[in-house]
Design an enzyme around this catalytic site. Sequence first.
Site, PDB file in Angstrom:
ATOM      1  N   GLU A 118      -1.227  -3.201  -8.101  1.00  0.00           N
ATOM      2  CA  GLU A 118      -2.513  -3.527  -7.495  1.00  0.00           C
ATOM      3  C   GLU A 118      -3.098  -2.231  -6.961  1.00  0.00           C
ATOM      4  O   GLU A 118      -2.413  -1.221  -6.881  1.00  0.00           O
ATOM      5  CB  GLU A 118      -2.338  -4.539  -6.355  1.00  0.00           C
ATOM      6  CG  GLU A 118      -1.410  -4.084  -5.234  1.00  0.00           C
ATOM      7  CD  GLU A 118      -2.035  -3.144  -4.217  1.00  0.00           C
ATOM      8  OE1 GLU A 118      -3.267  -3.202  -4.009  1.00  0.00           O
ATOM      9  OE2 GLU A 118      -1.285  -2.336  -3.631  1.00  0.00           O
TER      10      GLU A 118
ATOM     11  N   HIS B  40      -4.721  -5.778  -1.743  1.00  0.00           N
ATOM     12  CA  HIS B  40      -5.503  -5.612  -0.516  1.00  0.00           C
ATOM     13  C   HIS B  40      -6.536  -6.733  -0.419  1.00  0.00           C
ATOM     14  O   HIS B  40      -7.749  -6.507  -0.398  1.00  0.00           O
ATOM     15  CB  HIS B  40      -6.173  -4.238  -0.508  1.00  0.00           C
ATOM     16  CG  HIS B  40      -5.190  -3.108  -0.324  1.00  0.00           C
ATOM     17  ND1 HIS B  40      -4.301  -2.737  -1.307  1.00  0.00           N
ATOM     18  CD2 HIS B  40      -4.974  -2.292   0.732  1.00  0.00           C
ATOM     19  CE1 HIS B  40      -3.580  -1.715  -0.864  1.00  0.00           C
ATOM     20  NE2 HIS B  40      -3.965  -1.431   0.360  1.00  0.00           N
TER      21      HIS B  40
ATOM     22  N   SER C  79       0.834  -1.195   0.000  1.00  0.00           N
ATOM     23  CA  SER C  79       0.000   0.000   0.000  1.00  0.00           C
ATOM     24  C   SER C  79       0.872   1.250   0.000  1.00  0.00           C
ATOM     25  O   SER C  79       1.719   1.414  -0.876  1.00  0.00           O
ATOM     26  CB  SER C  79      -0.957  -0.047   1.202  1.00  0.00           C
ATOM     27  OG  SER C  79      -1.965   0.936   1.095  1.00  0.00           O
TER      28      SER C  79
END
Length: 319
Positions: free
Chosen positions: A212, A283, A103
């Site tokens: 992602e 995630h 992230s």
Amino acid sequence: MSHIYIVSPSSAVRDKPAFRRGVARLKALGHAVELDPAARTHHQRFAGDDETRLAALARAAASGADVVLISRGGYGLTRLLERLPYKAIARSIAQGCRWVGLSDFTALQLALLAKTGATTWAGPAVGEDFGAEVEADGSPDMIMEACFDDLLEGHGEGAGWRLPAADLQAQPALADWMTPEATLWGGNLSVLCSLVGTPYLPAVQGGILFVEDVGEHPYRVERMFTQLLHAGVLGQQKAIVLGAFSGYKLVPGYDRGFGMPAVVSWLRSQLKVPVLTGLPFGHVPTKVLLPVGQTVRLVVQGRDAMLLWAHGHDHDQED
């Protein structure tokens, strides 16, 4: 048993029960867990002000831990990029410490790669992953834990997954295909795009780029890919590998078929390099660990895709 140092370099820990479960799970697995003194600090939306988080990263680099693991992602690391202790972090990695996260952690990973060539690991966070209750017995995802154990034990030499049938239908040449050795890099798409035009985006040519994201509608994902396309980033890679794009909602009656498959189809129409999907990373509970900055090969046999790496081939790091 491994020494795991937990640090909060981005947003403050919000889900405190999940954080406590994650710490307890790591201890139950036999690890010595050390919490940074500021790991649970809260300032505005951050885990401490900028100076607090910079100091925490410096302590992590000096901890002598086997693994530095983030508590969570969120936002905050891009504020620190001019002042990160790059040499100290790279030195800790050269001495055997693995820095792991995802992230917002992508900002540190890519900046560190650009500045020092050091390899980090795209992987789990404490609360989101080790604190998640996924399996029937309330434990975290077994595949994620197994991949983390492989990292700690030095057994991990690759990651594999099953390609969707649509990948081979759209790109028949992939059925028996392999890249030459290439640098694996990437992470969160939004964070990566925020580094375009800065000295913190690695100038990787001929690499394998994996991405992602979470909570981003497909049109925003396509817009970010367009930015990378126009910036010349995508066309310079040997392959683009897509992980999970989760947590978004289509608009009934409005999107009319414009979802992630449409984005992938458009992306393939713009590129001469292969675009693979289905990588178990992002995630989502089931995630592999990936060495950001390490030399790998991408191999496809039928619908089986594999990213393969060997130990001892990390990029050289500055002292």
